[in-house]
Write an enzyme that holds these catalytic residues in place. Structure first.
Site, mmCIF file in Angstrom:
data_model
loop_
_atom_site.group_PDB
_atom_site.id
_atom_site.type_symbol
_atom_site.label_atom_id
_atom_site.label_comp_id
_atom_site.label_asym_id
_atom_site.label_seq_id
_atom_site.Cartn_x
_atom_site.Cartn_y
_atom_site.Cartn_z
ATOM 1 N N CYS A 121 0.385 -1.567 -0.119
ATOM 2 C CA CYS A 121 0.228 0.019 -0.218
ATOM 3 C C CYS A 121 0.991 1.857 0.243
ATOM 4 O O CYS A 121 0.567 2.031 -0.595
ATOM 5 C CB CYS A 121 -1.093 0.379 1.751
ATOM 6 S SG CYS A 121 -2.172 -1.404 0.731
ATOM 7 N N THR A 122 2.047 0.716 0.747
ATOM 8 C CA THR A 122 3.084 2.690 0.596
ATOM 9 C C THR A 122 3.051 2.755 -0.322
ATOM 10 O O THR A 122 3.475 3.946 -0.714
ATOM 11 C CB THR A 122 4.285 1.636 1.797
ATOM 12 O OG1 THR A 122 3.763 2.232 3.146
ATOM 13 C CG2 THR A 122 5.176 3.511 1.887
#
Length: 216
Positions: A45-46
């Site tokens: 996600c980052t």
């Protein structure tokens, strides 16, 4: 509610990293991408949110507003954004919905019921990696769902936006692996006479397959 291509994107109100929003008001007059994430402070996600921030100009050029969602509290989002900015050398300037109660996730059917490991400490399913492309009429034009383990290809998301916007403006469709600037396909509903006016120099491969230079 079952969401399909052609459905009107459901409206909702939510708390985000940019304050409270009314979704329909936020996207009014624009195309939109709503995309979900399993959880804050997770590696895939980052990288994804960093990529979206890096490509802010690509979305702006196409009149596209982006809004993320993750099933965590607002405070977690605010701290996570600092990591995203640092790791990717970007500035996340789009809102991220704090959906700890999964209300928006349930509304858009973003919850994962297959992977039993994709749950929080209370056993509630996290969101999967859903993508919704929504047009200026608030109609859903694309739905893609990735597993939590696989990061999205945002080149493909932008490619689809280009195809949809071009098809809305001109009477065309796009072939496999099409990219902006490539030849397009004359829409089957266009007669050869019309095609000669709309797409001078179009070529016929089969009666149902006619190519023309990109109108871009």
């Amino acid at each position: 509610m079952v969401l399909r291509l052609g459905s009107v994107a459901p409206n909702f109100k939510a708390i985000t990293t940019k304050g409270e929003i009314d979704f329909h008001q936020y996207i009014e007059g624009s195309w939109a991408i709503l995309f979900s994430h399993p959880a804050d402070f997770t590696p895939v996600c980052t990288t994804e949110l960093g990529e979206v921030a890096r490509r802010a100009n690509d979305f702006a050029e196409r009149n596209v507003k982006v809004i993320g969602l993750s099933a965590n509290e607002l405070k977690d989002h605010e701290n996570w954004v600092k990591d995203i900015d640092e790791v990717n050398n970007v500035h996340v300037d789009f809102p991220i919905i704090a959906d700890a109660d999964r209300k928006v996730s349930a509304l858009y059917d973003m919850l994962d019921y297959q992977d039993i490991t994709n749950v929080d400490t209370k056993g509630i399913p996290f969101t999967v990696r859903s993508v919704f492309i929504i047009d200026t009429k608030k109609v859903i034009r694309l739905i893609i769902t990735y597993p939590a383990s696989t990061g999205r290809n945002f080149d493909e998301v932008i490619r689809v936006i280009d195809s949809l916007q071009l098809g809305d403006k001109h009477r065309i469709t796009t072939p496999a692996n099409w990219r902006k600037g490539d030849d397009v396909i004359v829409h089957p509903g266009v007669t050869n006479q019309e095609a000669a006016e709309l797409f001078p120099g179009f070529r016929t491969v089969k009666p149902y397959l006619r190519f023309a230079p990109s109108p871009f």
